[in-house]
Write an enzyme that holds these catalytic residues in place. Sequence first.
Site, PDB file in Angstrom:
ATOM      1  N   HIS A   1       0.713  -1.269   0.068  1.00 27.58           N
ATOM      2  CA  HIS A   1      -0.002  -0.228   0.162  1.00 27.58           C
ATOM      3  C   HIS A   1       0.783   1.357  -0.275  1.00 27.58           C
ATOM      4  O   HIS A   1       0.163   2.213   0.227  1.00 27.58           O
ATOM      5  CB  HIS A   1      -0.847  -0.164   1.170  1.00 27.58           C
ATOM      6  CG  HIS A   1      -2.289   0.461   0.852  1.00 27.58           C
ATOM      7  ND1 HIS A   1      -3.494   0.249   1.304  1.00 27.58           N
ATOM      8  CD2 HIS A   1      -2.596   1.642  -0.294  1.00 27.58           C
ATOM      9  CE1 HIS A   1      -4.510   0.896   1.125  1.00 27.58           C
ATOM     10  NE2 HIS A   1      -4.125   1.731  -0.112  1.00 27.58           N
TER      11      HIS A   1
ATOM     12  N   ASP B   1      -9.977  -0.368   3.316  1.00 29.94           N
ATOM     13  CA  ASP B   1      -8.904  -1.120   3.965  1.00 29.94           C
ATOM     14  C   ASP B   1      -9.468  -1.254   5.396  1.00 29.94           C
ATOM     15  O   ASP B   1     -10.099  -0.858   5.748  1.00 29.94           O
ATOM     16  CB  ASP B   1      -7.728   0.034   4.234  1.00 29.94           C
ATOM     17  CG  ASP B   1      -6.631  -0.617   4.214  1.00 29.94           C
ATOM     18  OD1 ASP B   1      -6.251  -1.254   5.116  1.00 29.94           O
ATOM     19  OD2 ASP B   1      -5.241  -0.266   3.634  1.00 29.94           O
TER      20      ASP B   1
ATOM     21  N   HIS C   1      -7.378  -1.021   7.646  1.00 33.18           N
ATOM     22  CA  HIS C   1      -6.268  -0.322   8.505  1.00 33.18           C
ATOM     23  C   HIS C   1      -6.432   1.048   8.112  1.00 33.18           C
ATOM     24  O   HIS C   1      -7.117   1.455   7.040  1.00 33.18           O
ATOM     25  CB  HIS C   1      -4.883  -0.789   8.111  1.00 33.18           C
ATOM     26  CG  HIS C   1      -4.418  -2.016   8.698  1.00 33.18           C
ATOM     27  ND1 HIS C   1      -4.611  -2.930   7.541  1.00 33.18           N
ATOM     28  CD2 HIS C   1      -4.203  -2.904   9.378  1.00 33.18           C
ATOM     29  CE1 HIS C   1      -4.478  -4.317   7.946  1.00 33.18           C
ATOM     30  NE2 HIS C   1      -4.206  -4.113   9.466  1.00 33.18           N
TER      31      HIS C   1
ATOM     32  N   ASP D   1      -3.725   3.448   8.186  1.00 37.10           N
ATOM     33  CA  ASP D   1      -2.707   3.592   7.458  1.00 37.10           C
ATOM     34  C   ASP D   1      -2.228   5.153   7.458  1.00 37.10           C
ATOM     35  O   ASP D   1      -1.696   5.931   6.564  1.00 37.10           O
ATOM     36  CB  ASP D   1      -2.587   3.261   5.535  1.00 37.10           C
ATOM     37  CG  ASP D   1      -2.877   1.831   5.662  1.00 37.10           C
ATOM     38  OD1 ASP D   1      -2.222   1.062   6.402  1.00 37.10           O
ATOM     39  OD2 ASP D   1      -3.351   1.267   4.373  1.00 37.10           O
TER      40      ASP D   1
ATOM     41  N   HIS E   1       3.943   0.832   4.376  1.00 40.03           N
ATOM     42  CA  HIS E   1       2.586   0.702   3.994  1.00 40.03           C
ATOM     43  C   HIS E   1       1.441   0.913   5.042  1.00 40.03           C
ATOM     44  O   HIS E   1       0.383   1.146   4.543  1.00 40.03           O
ATOM     45  CB  HIS E   1       2.215  -0.722   3.315  1.00 40.03           C
ATOM     46  CG  HIS E   1       2.290  -1.882   4.464  1.00 40.03           C
ATOM     47  ND1 HIS E   1       1.794  -3.114   4.032  1.00 40.03           N
ATOM     48  CD2 HIS E   1       2.706  -1.942   5.799  1.00 40.03           C
ATOM     49  CE1 HIS E   1       1.707  -3.708   5.189  1.00 40.03           C
ATOM     50  NE2 HIS E   1       2.271  -3.337   6.300  1.00 40.03           N
TER      51      HIS E   1
ATOM     52  N   ASP F   1      -7.690  -1.970  -0.858  1.00 41.04           N
ATOM     53  CA  ASP F   1      -6.627  -3.005  -0.110  1.00 41.04           C
ATOM     54  C   ASP F   1      -7.313  -4.359  -0.069  1.00 41.04           C
ATOM     55  O   ASP F   1      -8.405  -4.499   0.506  1.00 41.04           O
ATOM     56  CB  ASP F   1      -6.032  -2.313   1.253  1.00 41.04           C
ATOM     57  CG  ASP F   1      -4.930  -3.009   1.727  1.00 41.04           C
ATOM     58  OD1 ASP F   1      -5.131  -4.522   1.971  1.00 41.04           O
ATOM     59  OD2 ASP F   1      -4.061  -2.562   2.381  1.00 41.04           O
TER      60      ASP F   1
ATOM     61  N   ASP G   1      -6.957  -6.431   2.246  1.00 43.73           N
ATOM     62  CA  ASP G   1      -7.516  -6.853   3.572  1.00 43.73           C
ATOM     63  C   ASP G   1      -8.797  -6.001   3.926  1.00 43.73           C
ATOM     64  O   ASP G   1      -9.155  -6.343   5.207  1.00 43.73           O
ATOM     65  CB  ASP G   1      -6.314  -6.777   4.449  1.00 43.73           C
ATOM     66  CG  ASP G   1      -5.865  -4.998   4.926  1.00 43.73           C
ATOM     67  OD1 ASP G   1      -6.715  -4.034   4.667  1.00 43.73           O
ATOM     68  OD2 ASP G   1      -4.858  -4.877   5.007  1.00 43.73           O
TER      69      ASP G   1
ATOM     70  N   GLU H   1      -1.738  -4.539  -2.248  1.00 46.13           N
ATOM     71  CA  GLU H   1      -1.378  -5.670  -1.169  1.00 46.13           C
ATOM     72  C   GLU H   1      -1.654  -7.241  -1.546  1.00 46.13           C
ATOM     73  O   GLU H   1      -1.783  -8.165  -0.582  1.00 46.13           O
ATOM     74  CB  GLU H   1      -2.186  -5.339   0.282  1.00 46.13           C
ATOM     75  CG  GLU H   1      -1.673  -4.150   0.890  1.00 46.13           C
ATOM     76  CD  GLU H   1      -0.450  -4.182   1.562  1.00 46.13           C
ATOM     77  OE1 GLU H   1       0.078  -5.381   1.810  1.00 46.13           O
ATOM     78  OE2 GLU H   1       0.212  -3.076   1.862  1.00 46.13           O
TER      79      GLU H   1
HETATM   80  N1  LIG Z   1      -1.998  -1.345   3.953  1.00 47.40           N
HETATM   81  C1  LIG Z   1      -1.742  -2.150   5.134  1.00 47.40           C
HETATM   82  N2  LIG Z   1      -1.957  -3.276   4.993  1.00 47.40           N
HETATM   83  N3  LIG Z   1      -1.482  -1.760   6.186  1.00 47.40           N
HETATM   84  C2  LIG Z   1      -1.174  -2.341   7.357  1.00 47.40           C
HETATM   85  C3  LIG Z   1      -0.728  -1.713   8.371  1.00 47.40           C
HETATM   86  C4  LIG Z   1      -0.563  -2.196   9.725  1.00 47.40           C
HETATM   87  C5  LIG Z   1      -0.102  -1.453  10.936  1.00 47.40           C
HETATM   88  N4  LIG Z   1      -1.010  -0.506  11.475  1.00 47.40           N
HETATM   89  C6  LIG Z   1       1.138  -0.986  10.914  1.00 47.40           C
HETATM   90  O1  LIG Z   1       1.285   0.235  10.552  1.00 47.40           O
HETATM   91  O2  LIG Z   1       2.231  -1.671  10.594  1.00 47.40           O
END
Ligand SMILES: NC(=[NH2+])NCCC[C@H](N)C(=O)O
Length: 375
Positions: free
Chosen positions: A155, A182, A184, A186, A199, A286, A288, A331
């Site tokens: 990402h 997503d 998350h 991010d 990411h 994403d 996820d 991702e």
């Molecule tokens: N785009 C993603 N898959 N992001 C995952 C981030 C996971 C976690 N919040 C980190 O900063 O490490």
Amino acid sequence: MRQQPRIHRNARRRRRLCGQSLSHSPRARIPRVAFRSGLCYRPGSGPRPGPHEGSRDLEADGLPSRPIALIGAPIEVGTSEPGAVMGPAALRTAGLVRVLRDLGLAVEDLGDASPDGPAADRGLPAVAAWTRALAREVEAALGQGRLPLVAGGDHSLSLGTVEGAMRHCAAAGRPLFVLWLDAHADFNTPETSPSGNVHGMPLAALCGEPGFDGLFADPGRVPLDPARIHLFGLRSIDAGERALVGARRVAVTDMREIDEFGVVAPLRRILERVAAADGHLHVSFDVDFLDPGIAPGVGTTVPGGATFREAHLIMEMLHDSGLVRSLDVVELNPFLDERGRSARVLVELVASLFGRRILDRPAPAAAVPSGSDRR
Ligand SMILES: NC(=[NH2+])NCCC[C@H](N)C(=O)O
């Protein structure tokens, strides 16, 4: 039952909307331009707009059928889990180009981008090399009237794609909105990140948070306005980024809200806002975001994600809105996938976003923003 090949149905729809033939379908009589231009037209509420009034791209039904520029971004320097580098190849193998062409769309596969300079190591300098290259490619594609579809890759690639879209929009005087599908947020910075993985940071960097020196080609760039970001599907957030997301007033539809209200009402509000501002909508998808049960091929799975049906409905609504101007699919980690399952699901979802539908039908009134043509 005889089924017409989809490509012919699409061609017919386009002709109809160009006014080349008359149809009895209610959709054909109420041009969708009303939504795209942010006007509110309701049948019976005044003079009906003419078939070409205010139209920028009437030839399409839903998303404008501008040519698609597919850009592979085999980047995994933003994550600690190897495998996302194979994402673009897996998406192509799963038929990404073919499904879009089957919809009657013009697709040019520009191949895989490469970073500006060496990007062997992980971390910010490596991501910076990709960011510059991708920003340039995306800005160029948009400048040519094409819709960039960037296939990742982790990402952190969205640093480049959103930056490219920002430059394009700044030059065009058009507001950019970012829909972040997503699990998350991010929105970490190097200081708040528990993992150090870039990411998990792209939105904070794009919004000009500290700690990202040297990432963008132009150090004096105007940062992305956090108020124009919408996180959708959130179910995992770190303590530091949670504070930042709140402080910067980023709009969030978390899974709790989706559980309570479904995807339609929250997404409709977002689309209404973008339409009212005549905005450019960048969608960053994403893997996820999806429930790991349907898409296991990603390094950062979080249980309780969007279902197959929810995700398709979102894609269909995005298509019907006609607002999406650039797209990331990120991702995908084929090394963690099960026999290409996740890649195939993604390709199906992209097809829905670009107009594949089960049947031609008027959308239920709640599915598209109020004031748009009801279809
Ligand atoms: N785009 C993603 N898959 N992001 C995952 C981030 C996971 C976690 N919040 C980190 O900063 O490490």
